[in-house]
Design a protein around this motif. Sequence first.
Motif, PDB file in Angstrom:
ATOM      1  N   UNK A   5       1.837  16.622   4.639  1.00 25.29           N
ATOM      2  CA  UNK A   5       1.643  17.126   3.281  1.00 25.29           C
ATOM      3  C   UNK A   5       1.720  16.007   2.252  1.00 25.29           C
ATOM      4  N   UNK A   6       2.359  14.919   2.617  1.00 26.21           N
ATOM      5  CA  UNK A   6       2.377  13.745   1.748  1.00 26.21           C
ATOM      6  C   UNK A   6       2.420  12.497   2.594  1.00 26.21           C
ATOM      7  N   UNK A   7       2.186  11.379   1.929  1.00 25.46           N
ATOM      8  CA  UNK A   7       2.191  10.094   2.633  1.00 25.46           C
ATOM      9  C   UNK A   7       2.920   9.053   1.800  1.00 25.46           C
ATOM     10  N   UNK A   8       3.455   8.080   2.508  1.00 25.19           N
ATOM     11  CA  UNK A   8       4.111   6.936   1.866  1.00 25.19           C
ATOM     12  C   UNK A   8       3.214   5.728   2.067  1.00 25.19           C
ATOM     13  N   UNK A   9       3.015   4.992   0.992  1.00 29.03           N
ATOM     14  CA  UNK A   9       2.257   3.728   1.074  1.00 29.03           C
ATOM     15  C   UNK A   9       3.174   2.613   0.611  1.00 29.03           C
ATOM     16  N   UNK A  10       3.282   1.576   1.410  1.00 31.72           N
ATOM     17  CA  UNK A  10       4.070   0.412   1.008  1.00 31.72           C
ATOM     18  C   UNK A  10       3.388  -0.240  -0.192  1.00 31.72           C
ATOM     19  N   UNK A  11       4.202  -0.765  -1.096  1.00 35.72           N
ATOM     20  CA  UNK A  11       3.639  -1.496  -2.230  1.00 35.72           C
ATOM     21  C   UNK A  11       3.222  -2.880  -1.733  1.00 35.72           C
ATOM     22  N   UNK A  12       2.135  -3.399  -2.247  1.00 39.28           N
ATOM     23  CA  UNK A  12       1.658  -4.704  -1.776  1.00 39.28           C
ATOM     24  C   UNK A  12       2.659  -5.831  -2.014  1.00 39.28           C
ATOM     25  N   UNK A  13       3.401  -5.778  -3.108  1.00 37.70           N
ATOM     26  CA  UNK A  13       4.317  -6.872  -3.473  1.00 37.70           C
ATOM     27  C   UNK A  13       5.638  -6.811  -2.721  1.00 37.70           C
ATOM     28  N   UNK A  14       6.064  -5.599  -2.338  1.00 33.67           N
ATOM     29  CA  UNK A  14       7.385  -5.435  -1.731  1.00 33.67           C
ATOM     30  C   UNK A  14       7.294  -4.351  -0.667  1.00 33.67           C
ATOM     31  N   UNK A  60       9.408  -3.121   1.162  1.00 32.01           N
ATOM     32  CA  UNK A  60      10.553  -2.203   1.224  1.00 32.01           C
ATOM     33  C   UNK A  60      10.345  -0.997   0.334  1.00 32.01           C
ATOM     34  N   UNK A  61       9.466  -1.125  -0.648  1.00 31.00           N
ATOM     35  CA  UNK A  61       9.212  -0.041  -1.595  1.00 31.00           C
ATOM     36  C   UNK A  61       8.009   0.764  -1.136  1.00 31.00           C
ATOM     37  N   UNK A  62       8.097   2.082  -1.354  1.00 28.78           N
ATOM     38  CA  UNK A  62       6.997   2.957  -0.955  1.00 28.78           C
ATOM     39  C   UNK A  62       6.606   3.849  -2.130  1.00 28.78           C
ATOM     40  N   UNK A  63       5.312   4.094  -2.243  1.00 34.79           N
ATOM     41  CA  UNK A  63       4.772   5.006  -3.243  1.00 34.79           C
ATOM     42  C   UNK A  63       4.392   6.298  -2.526  1.00 34.79           C
ATOM     43  N   UNK A  64       4.701   7.411  -3.138  1.00 37.90           N
ATOM     44  CA  UNK A  64       4.502   8.711  -2.506  1.00 37.90           C
ATOM     45  C   UNK A  64       3.288   9.399  -3.129  1.00 37.90           C
TER      46      UNK A  64
END
Length: 170
Positions: free
Chosen positions: A90-99, A101-105
């Motif tokens: 139902x959703x996905x996490x994408x890693x941020x290009x710069x870091x 460790x961080x994910x965008x939902x």
Amino acid sequence: MRKSSAGGDDDVELRGFSRSLPMMLLLAREAVLSRFRIYLHQFDITEQQWRVLRAVHSHPGKEITELAALTALHQPSLSRILRDLQARNLLQRRQTPNDMRRALITLTAKGANIVRSVTPPFENIYAEMSTAYGGRKLEQLQTLLTELTDTLNALPPPQLDERLKATATD
């Protein structure tokens, strides 16, 4: 309201249960959510999961800390909900290009479809509430609740009353 105790100290009388703001807010929350719950059950979505899907729909690409603030969920609870929603595609996490460790939902197509599916009945519920309670009153209530939230959040954190500390340790 104050009354005198046998020891001479001023005691504060507990306000009536029906005038307890936390209880009133809980009862109002339940009255509102009970209208929506039937549709969430159709998709096997909990209220907390819906909060996350709705927030991600309105604010795609947020990080987990931002999403926790938006949904008023503690990060450990939110992490569990995100894991469950991701497992259901139902959703996905994408890693941020710069870091990494961080994910965008963001929502998946399946998650977006659920939001689209419940939107018409949810808007009908809002229309029903507006008609029953009054459109202007509903807008006022939303404004007042926003003002109350902002005002209370601007106050310093609550401190435990020293008298209560002494009583709790006896």
